[in-house]
Scaffold this motif. Sequence first.
Motif, PDB file in Angstrom:
ATOM      1  N   SER A  26       0.809  -1.227   0.000  1.00 30.24           N
ATOM      2  CA  SER A  26       0.000   0.000   0.000  1.00 30.24           C
ATOM      3  C   SER A  26       0.836   1.268   0.000  1.00 30.24           C
ATOM      4  O   SER A  26       0.498   2.248  -0.689  1.00 30.24           O
ATOM      5  CB  SER A  26      -0.958   0.001   1.192  1.00 30.24           C
ATOM      6  N   SER A 177     -10.382   2.975  -3.936  1.00 25.57           N
ATOM      7  CA  SER A 177     -11.013   2.464  -2.727  1.00 25.57           C
ATOM      8  C   SER A 177     -10.044   2.383  -1.562  1.00 25.57           C
ATOM      9  O   SER A 177      -8.868   2.047  -1.731  1.00 25.57           O
ATOM     10  CB  SER A 177     -11.607   1.072  -2.983  1.00 25.57           C
ATOM     11  N   ASP A 178     -10.552   2.658  -0.364  1.00 28.15           N
ATOM     12  CA  ASP A 178      -9.794   2.475   0.868  1.00 28.15           C
ATOM     13  C   ASP A 178     -10.317   1.279   1.660  1.00 28.15           C
ATOM     14  O   ASP A 178      -9.888   1.036   2.786  1.00 28.15           O
ATOM     15  CB  ASP A 178      -9.901   3.734   1.746  1.00 28.15           C
ATOM     16  N   ASN A 180     -10.213  -1.978   0.921  1.00 28.02           N
ATOM     17  CA  ASN A 180      -9.517  -3.172   0.479  1.00 28.02           C
ATOM     18  C   ASN A 180     -10.070  -4.518   0.941  1.00 28.02           C
ATOM     19  O   ASN A 180     -10.870  -5.137   0.246  1.00 28.02           O
ATOM     20  CB  ASN A 180      -8.042  -3.049   0.882  1.00 28.02           C
TER      21      ASN A 180
END
Length: 364
Positions: A26, A177-178, A180
Motif C-alpha cells: 500500500s 477504494s480504501d 480493500n
Amino acid sequence: MTVTYQEVLQQPSVWREAAAMLAARSDEVAAFLKPLLARPDLRIVLTGAGTSAFAGEVLAPALSRKLRRRVEAIATTDIVSNPREMFAEDVPTLLVSFARSGDSPESVAATELATTCLRAVHQLVITCNADGRLAREHQDAASSLVLLMPSATNDRGFAMTSSFTSMLLTAWLALASDENIQLTDQLATAAEQVLARADDVARYADRGYERIVYLGSGALGGLARESALKLLELTAGKVISYFDTPLGFRHGPKAVLGERTLAVVYLSNDPYTRRYDEDIAAELQTAISPENVLIVDAQSSDDAWHVDGVAAVNDALLALPYVVIAQLLALRFSVALGRMPDNPFPDGEVNRVVQGVSIHPLEP
C-alpha cells in the motif's frame, strides 16, 4: 473437472489473495499514484486486448465518476493501429495496462507508443505473469509500477476468467477504494453464493438456445461485452452471442431476437440507471417469453437471479459476481455442445496468446 472450471471456482480465494498482496504494498502504491491523481490535468487510459480491454470498459465509467476526472478505456489494438489519434492530446497520462500473459505483441507496443507520443506518461501494469515481457520491461522503470496478481490467475485455460476479475478488482482497489480487505470479502462471499448455484445454469444450456444476448448499462455494458465474448470463445462460435446497452438495443439490434434466443439483463445498482434496465427486461419478457429472459440483480429476488450481499456496491464491482454467472453459462453451453472448454480451438484457429501480429514502426 476442467481446468477452466477450476479457474472459475477459485475466484473468491484469489480475489482475497490479490487484495492482501495489494495491501502489503500500500505505501509503494500510494507513493506512485497519489502525486499523479493530485494533478487536475491527468488523463487516465485503461488498456488491454480482448477480455483485458473489457476490464477497462467496466472500470472507466465508474472510475470517472469516483475520481471526478477523465478516464477512458482504449484497447491496445486501437492504440497500436492508430497511436497518433489515441494520443492526439499531449497531456500528462497514466496508462493502466491489463494483461494476463503480458506477451501479446500489442500489450508491449502500446506502452512503447505511449512513451513515444507523449511527453509525460506513467505506466501502471497489472498482469498475471511475472515472466511476461510486459512485467519484465516495466519492473524497474522509473515511471512504471507493476502489480502482479496471484500466480494462479495466469489462467491455463483458453479463456480468461480469474485473470479478468482479479485484475479488475486490483485496479479498483488501487485507484478508487480504501476498503480493500472488507470490500473484497463482501464480493468474494457473493461470488461463493453464485458458485453454490452452479447447477442452476444447466437448464439454460439444455434448452438448445442458438443465440444469447447480454445487456447492461454503464459499467455493466463492459460486462455484457465480456459475457458475450466468453460464450463465443468457449462454444467456438457455435452459439452466437451479442451485447448492447438496454437503450441501444431497441435501435435496430433488437432484430436478433427469436424463439431460440436467451436474453440476459444485468440490473444496475444505480437507482436512476436501473429504471432503464428494468424497462428492457419487462419488454423482453413480453417479446420472447419470461423463461427466455435471465435477469441478474443484486436488489430483488423477484423473477431474477438474485446476487446477495452486494446491493450497495458500485456497478464496476457488481460486475465481479455477475460475470461468474456468465462464465458458468459459457462453460455449460460448451460442454452441452461437446466442445473442450480448456481448448475450444484444438486446430489452433484462435490461440490463448494472440499470434500473427506484426508491429510496424511508427514513422516520424
